[in-house]
Structures are given as structure tokens and as C-alpha cells.
Design a protein around this motif. Structure first.
Motif, PDB file in Angstrom:
ATOM      1  N   ASP A   3      -5.865 -53.743  12.038  1.00 45.16           N
ATOM      2  CA  ASP A   3      -6.299 -53.754  10.650  1.00 45.16           C
ATOM      3  C   ASP A   3      -5.176 -53.225   9.770  1.00 45.16           C
ATOM      4  O   ASP A   3      -4.293 -52.480  10.217  1.00 45.16           O
ATOM      5  CB  ASP A   3      -7.562 -52.896  10.488  1.00 45.16           C
ATOM      6  N   PRO A   4      -5.147 -53.609   8.488  1.00 44.04           N
ATOM      7  CA  PRO A   4      -4.064 -53.211   7.577  1.00 44.04           C
ATOM      8  C   PRO A   4      -3.846 -51.708   7.501  1.00 44.04           C
ATOM      9  O   PRO A   4      -2.711 -51.243   7.411  1.00 44.04           O
ATOM     10  CB  PRO A   4      -4.518 -53.787   6.236  1.00 44.04           C
ATOM     11  N   THR A   5      -4.919 -50.919   7.528  1.00 41.44           N
ATOM     12  CA  THR A   5      -4.773 -49.468   7.421  1.00 41.44           C
ATOM     13  C   THR A   5      -3.978 -48.901   8.590  1.00 41.44           C
ATOM     14  O   THR A   5      -3.103 -48.041   8.423  1.00 41.44           O
ATOM     15  CB  THR A   5      -6.154 -48.801   7.368  1.00 41.44           C
ATOM     16  N   THR A   6      -4.249 -49.396   9.794  1.00 43.15           N
ATOM     17  CA  THR A   6      -3.511 -48.938  10.982  1.00 43.15           C
ATOM     18  C   THR A   6      -2.035 -49.308  10.892  1.00 43.15           C
ATOM     19  O   THR A   6      -1.155 -48.506  11.208  1.00 43.15           O
ATOM     20  CB  THR A   6      -4.119 -49.553  12.253  1.00 43.15           C
ATOM     21  N   ILE A   7      -1.780 -50.528  10.443  1.00 39.44           N
ATOM     22  CA  ILE A   7      -0.389 -50.976  10.296  1.00 39.44           C
ATOM     23  C   ILE A   7       0.352 -50.109   9.289  1.00 39.44           C
ATOM     24  O   ILE A   7       1.491 -49.666   9.525  1.00 39.44           O
ATOM     25  CB  ILE A   7      -0.350 -52.452   9.868  1.00 39.44           C
ATOM     26  N   LEU A   8      -0.288 -49.847   8.146  1.00 42.27           N
ATOM     27  CA  LEU A   8       0.349 -49.023   7.114  1.00 42.27           C
ATOM     28  C   LEU A   8       0.624 -47.615   7.629  1.00 42.27           C
ATOM     29  O   LEU A   8       1.685 -47.035   7.365  1.00 42.27           O
ATOM     30  CB  LEU A   8      -0.543 -48.967   5.878  1.00 42.27           C
ATOM     31  N   LEU A   9      -0.314 -47.054   8.380  1.00 44.81           N
ATOM     32  CA  LEU A   9      -0.142 -45.703   8.907  1.00 44.81           C
ATOM     33  C   LEU A   9       1.035 -45.648   9.884  1.00 44.81           C
ATOM     34  O   LEU A   9       1.877 -44.744   9.805  1.00 44.81           O
ATOM     35  CB  LEU A   9      -1.426 -45.249   9.596  1.00 44.81           C
ATOM     36  N   GLY A 179      -7.042 -57.103   2.512  1.00 43.24           N
ATOM     37  CA  GLY A 179      -8.110 -57.893   3.109  1.00 43.24           C
ATOM     38  C   GLY A 179      -8.112 -57.755   4.621  1.00 43.24           C
ATOM     39  O   GLY A 179      -7.288 -57.055   5.218  1.00 43.24           O
ATOM     40  N   THR A 180      -9.053 -58.455   5.246  1.00 47.14           N
ATOM     41  CA  THR A 180      -9.196 -58.364   6.708  1.00 47.14           C
ATOM     42  C   THR A 180      -8.768 -59.651   7.405  1.00 47.14           C
ATOM     43  O   THR A 180      -8.990 -59.805   8.600  1.00 47.14           O
ATOM     44  CB  THR A 180     -10.661 -58.056   7.064  1.00 47.14           C
ATOM     45  N   GLY A 181      -8.154 -60.555   6.667  1.00 44.95           N
ATOM     46  CA  GLY A 181      -7.772 -61.830   7.252  1.00 44.95           C
ATOM     47  C   GLY A 181      -6.524 -61.738   8.100  1.00 44.95           C
ATOM     48  O   GLY A 181      -5.834 -60.715   8.159  1.00 44.95           O
ATOM     49  N   VAL A 182      -6.225 -62.873   8.745  1.00 45.17           N
ATOM     50  CA  VAL A 182      -5.037 -62.953   9.612  1.00 45.17           C
ATOM     51  C   VAL A 182      -3.763 -62.802   8.793  1.00 45.17           C
ATOM     52  O   VAL A 182      -2.805 -62.151   9.218  1.00 45.17           O
ATOM     53  CB  VAL A 182      -5.042 -64.298  10.372  1.00 45.17           C
ATOM     54  N   ALA A 184      -3.130 -61.113   6.016  1.00 42.44           N
ATOM     55  CA  ALA A 184      -2.832 -59.723   5.644  1.00 42.44           C
ATOM     56  C   ALA A 184      -2.261 -58.945   6.826  1.00 42.44           C
ATOM     57  O   ALA A 184      -1.269 -58.221   6.687  1.00 42.44           O
ATOM     58  CB  ALA A 184      -4.094 -59.043   5.120  1.00 42.44           C
ATOM     59  N   SER A 185      -2.864 -59.104   8.001  1.00 41.10           N
ATOM     60  CA  SER A 185      -2.388 -58.371   9.180  1.00 41.10           C
ATOM     61  C   SER A 185      -0.984 -58.810   9.586  1.00 41.10           C
ATOM     62  O   SER A 185      -0.112 -57.977   9.843  1.00 41.10           O
ATOM     63  CB  SER A 185      -3.363 -58.578  10.344  1.00 41.10           C
ATOM     64  N   LEU A 186      -0.757 -60.132   9.616  1.00 41.82           N
ATOM     65  CA  LEU A 186       0.559 -60.640  10.010  1.00 41.82           C
ATOM     66  C   LEU A 186       1.627 -60.252   8.993  1.00 41.82           C
ATOM     67  O   LEU A 186       2.729 -59.811   9.361  1.00 41.82           O
ATOM     68  CB  LEU A 186       0.509 -62.158  10.161  1.00 41.82           C
ATOM     69  N   TYR A 187       1.300 -60.409   7.721  1.00 41.19           N
ATOM     70  CA  TYR A 187       2.288 -60.113   6.678  1.00 41.19           C
ATOM     71  C   TYR A 187       2.665 -58.640   6.692  1.00 41.19           C
ATOM     72  O   TYR A 187       3.851 -58.288   6.649  1.00 41.19           O
ATOM     73  CB  TYR A 187       1.742 -60.497   5.306  1.00 41.19           C
ATOM     74  N   LEU A 188       1.690 -57.778   6.754  1.00 37.84           N
ATOM     75  CA  LEU A 188       1.972 -56.342   6.780  1.00 37.84           C
ATOM     76  C   LEU A 188       2.770 -55.959   8.024  1.00 37.84           C
ATOM     77  O   LEU A 188       3.732 -55.182   7.949  1.00 37.84           O
ATOM     78  CB  LEU A 188       0.666 -55.546   6.736  1.00 37.84           C
ATOM     79  N   ALA A 189       2.365 -56.504   9.159  1.00 38.99           N
ATOM     80  CA  ALA A 189       3.061 -56.169  10.394  1.00 38.99           C
ATOM     81  C   ALA A 189       4.513 -56.610  10.348  1.00 38.99           C
ATOM     82  O   ALA A 189       5.430 -55.851  10.677  1.00 38.99           O
ATOM     83  CB  ALA A 189       2.344 -56.813  11.587  1.00 38.99           C
ATOM     84  N   ILE A 190       4.750 -57.850   9.903  1.00 44.16           N
ATOM     85  CA  ILE A 190       6.114 -58.396   9.904  1.00 44.16           C
ATOM     86  C   ILE A 190       6.983 -57.731   8.848  1.00 44.16           C
ATOM     87  O   ILE A 190       8.118 -57.319   9.116  1.00 44.16           O
ATOM     88  CB  ILE A 190       6.077 -59.924   9.697  1.00 44.16           C
ATOM     89  N   THR A 191       6.465 -57.607   7.614  1.00 45.89           N
ATOM     90  CA  THR A 191       7.297 -57.047   6.545  1.00 45.89           C
ATOM     91  C   THR A 191       7.614 -55.577   6.781  1.00 45.89           C
ATOM     92  O   THR A 191       8.739 -55.134   6.527  1.00 45.89           O
ATOM     93  CB  THR A 191       6.609 -57.212   5.175  1.00 45.89           C
ATOM     94  N   HIS A 192       6.644 -54.803   7.275  1.00 55.10           N
ATOM     95  CA  HIS A 192       6.924 -53.398   7.532  1.00 55.10           C
ATOM     96  C   HIS A 192       7.862 -53.238   8.728  1.00 55.10           C
ATOM     97  O   HIS A 192       8.735 -52.361   8.736  1.00 55.10           O
ATOM     98  CB  HIS A 192       5.628 -52.619   7.759  1.00 55.10           C
TER      99      HIS A 192
END
Length: 386
Positions: A3-9, A179-182, A184-192
Motif C-alpha cells: 500500500d502507498p503508506t508502507t512505500i512512503l514509510l 489511492g489503492t490502485g495498481v 499508485a503502488s507502482l508509481y510510488l515504488a518506482i519513483t521513490h
């Protein structure tokens, strides 16, 4: 998918740790490597932006602050990259980016609300900052794998950011990062991940710069910026191998400043240092590109003239003496004595030719200084070769 929150953390914790590493490197090498502090500041600002973004809820004020902090962070990355390559920081671009972020996002938040336009504007501004960084690396980076790695990471990140902006305007894809979609998760994971890898890329080019700097220090005299004994020995080994392979010869000049102690006593050691620097510079101007000069400590300098016979070597020695005799502003008048020795046999070692050049130098000293003397066996060897 995470989820986005975990990725951000996770990204926040890693970025915070890397900022400490960068700042520690800055404290250890503040003069050798420029830009480390700016990159450390960039990560701190981006961490702050990500934290604010994660907790902003429905507050547009916090959302705007989050974007400004992230733009500040990316701007400091650009500033750090420019300083690393010893360029003037583009503060105008930096300030324009965050001011436009406030104006653009503020307009499409409160005056004419539009989520997709906000995403497009923010993506464009971030893309511009990345392009500036890429341009700096392309124009000033050397052709090395570390530079290519660093530049490739910024390029990939810029493409990802621009794709989100384009999708926001042209596609029905949900580009909301909370959001909770694919997407958001992929974008956050890759960009971070790419942001962290960009930091690694910058550290890679910094490590290469530091390695070159330390190698240079180990072979250069810190005062005169000519070769030291170690550097000269390395150069001699290469020229000696070439001499053996091509059956050529070379000549050594041993140069010593006359009455250097009197210069120090009369004018002080600061002026004495200026004289040493002046000697090194004037000798360098009198030499060819293929020649090498080194300081062997104190007031003694040694010059290696590859593929050079006695006549040509004497001409260069006379040119050096004439240049040093000429009056110059900033240094007291002084002269030098020069000993000359030619190496004909590839079997002779560096110590051997240095001893012969040193003997010729002492002969010049004994005969009144401010003169050039040739090692006696040099003349004999050149006649035999002729």
C-alpha cells in the motif's frame, strides 16, 4: 502490492539514512567534493515533503506545502549537481520552480479546482528540474560508467514523472498517489526507488572524484603542484619502458636554487614558498608537452626529457635559466644551477641517472653557481652512440 503508506514509510526511512551518509561525507571532504551538503539537504526536504503528503488528509494547505518541499528537494539536487561540477548554481531556476508550484497548484486548488491539471503542472515543473540536472551531467560529466549510471537514473525518473502528467490529462487512469490502485503502488515504488538510486548514483560519481583527487595528492607536490618523487618514479618507469622498446634515450636535468637559505632568511619562508612555486611554473613554461618536472624536496627540482639528446637538453636548460633570471613581480631575484645527464643504456636505473645528474649539479655549485654542467660520462656516451 504494497500500500502507498508502507512505500512512503520505507522510502522516507531510507532517504533519511542516506542524508546522514551524505552529510558525513561532506564533513569529511568539504573541499574535495562539492555538492554533498546540498544533496543531503535535498533528501531531508524530500523526506519532509513525503511525511506532510502522507498526513495531509483533506488539507489543501498541507498538500501544497508537501509539493513545495519536494520541489525544494529536487531543486537542491540540481544545485548540488551543479556545484559538484563546479558550475554556478541556477538559483533562478530553483526559485522559479517553487514559486510556480505555489501559484499553479494554488490556482487549480482554490480558484479553479482541477486535480488533473495540478498533476500536470507539478509533473512539468519536476520534469524541468530533472532536465536541468541531465544537461549538467551531459555537458560536464566524463565518459565513465559512474556518470552514465547517474545520468540514466535521472533520465528514467524524468520519464516516469512526465508520463504521470500526460496520463493525468489524456487518460482515464487514476493517478491519485493516495489511492489503492495498481498505478499508485507502482508509481510510488518506482519513483521513490529511483530517487534513492539517484542518490547512490551521485555518491558513485563523488567516489570516483575522490579517488582521482587522492591519487593526485599521492603523486603531486602540494605546494608547487608538480610531480613529487613518487609521481616522478611512476612517469620515469613508463618512459624507461618506452626507451627500452624503441631504443631511444633521454636526458635528466637536476635543478637547484642558488642560495635559497639566504632568500628564506632575508625575506621569510612565505616568500621562499613563492619562489618555489615560481620556479615550478617557469620551468613548466619552458618545457615541451612530453617533458616532466618534479620537486624532490627543498629547493631541488628534476626534469625528465624523453627522446632528447645532449644538444637539445642544453638548449632547454639554457632556456630555463634565462626565464628564471628575468625579473618578475612578486619574487626576489634568484638564479639556479643545473646538472645534466643523458641516459643511453636501458639497463641504467633511475637511481643511476639521478646520481650522475646530481654530481653534475654539485660541479655547477663548486664552479660558482648560476651555470650548467654536464656529467662527464654523458659526453663520452653520446660520442660512442654517434
Amino acid at each position: 502490492m504494497l500500500d502507498p503508506t508502507t512505500i512512503l514509510l520505507m522510502a522516507t526511512l531510507m532517504a533519511g539514512a542516506m542524508s546522514v551518509v551524505l552529510y558525513s561525507a561532506h564533513l569529511n571532504f568539504p573541499k574535495e567534493i562539492q555538492g554533498l551538503r546540498n544533496w543531503a539537504q535535498a533528501l531531508v526536504l524530500m523526506v519532509a515533503g513525503v511525511v506532510i503528503f502522507a498526513v495531509h488528509g483533506n488539507s489543501n494547505i498541507l498538500l501544497l506545502c508537501s509539493n513545495v518541499f519536494i520541489v525544494w528537494g529536487l531543486g537542491f539536487m540540481v544545485i548540488g549537481t551543479e556545484r559538484f561540477y563546479q558550475l554556478r548554481p541556477s538559483w533562478r531556476l530553483f526559485h522559479s520552480a517553487w514559486i510556480l508550484t505555489i501559484l499553479g497548484l494554488g490556482y487549480w486548488m482554490w480558484i479553479k479546482p482541477s486535480f488533473t491539471t495540478r498533476v500536470a503542472v507539478a509533473s512539468l515543473l519536476v520534469f524541468i528540474l530533472h532536465v536541468r540536472g541531465l544537461f549538467v551531467i551531459w555537458k560536464n560529466g566524463d565518459n565513465h560508467s559512474s556518470t552514465w549510471f547517474f545520468g540514466s537514473l535521472i533520465f528514467i525518473e524524468s520519464i516516469m514523472v512526465m508520463m504521470r502528467g500526460i496520463l493525468a490529462l489524456t487518460s482515464s487512469t487514476d493517478v491519485n498517489l493516495m489511492g489503492t490502485g495498481v498505478f499508485a503502488s507502482l508509481y510510488l515504488a518506482i519513483t521513490h526507488l529511483m530517487t534513492l538510486l539517484m542518490t547512490v548514483g551521485f555518491m558513485t560519481v563523488c567516489t570516483r572524484r575522490l579517488q582521482i583527487t587522492l591519487e593526485r595528492r599521492s603523486t603531486m607536490d602540494p605546494l608547487t603542484q608538480v610531480l613529487n618523487r613518487r609521481g616522478f618514479a611512476d612517469i620515469y618507469a613508463k618512459e624507461h619502458a618506452l626507451m627500452r622498446r624503441e631504443s631511444t634515450f633521454m636526458t635528466m636535468l637536476n635543478i637547484d636554487i642558488d642560495y635559497f637559505k639566504k632568500i628564506n632568511d632575508a625575506h621569510g619562508h612565505a616568500v621562499g614558498d613563492c619562489v618555489l612555486v615560481d620556479v615550478a611554473q617557469m620551468i613548466g613554461k619552458a618545457l615541451r608537452v612530453s617533458d616532466h618536472v618534479a620537486r624532490f624536496g627543498g629547493e631541488e627540482f628534476v626534469v625528465l626529457l624523453p627522446s632528447t639528446g645532449l644538444d637539445r637538453a642544453l638548449h632547454i636548460a639554457e632556456r630555463i635559466q634565462a626565464a628564471l633570471r628575468a625579473p618578475r613581480v612578486g619574487v626576489p631575484p634568484y638564479t639556479v644551477s643545473i646538472g645534466v645527464a643523458c641516459q643511453i643504456s636501458a639497463e641504467e636505473s633511475l637511481d643511476g641517472i639521478l646520481v650522475r645528474a646530481d654530481k653534475a649539479l654539485y660541479s655547477a655549485k663548486e664552479r660558482g653557481r648560476n651555470r650548467i654542467e654536464v656529467a662527464p660520462d654523458t659526453v663520452t656516451q653520446m660520442r660512442v652512440r654517434a
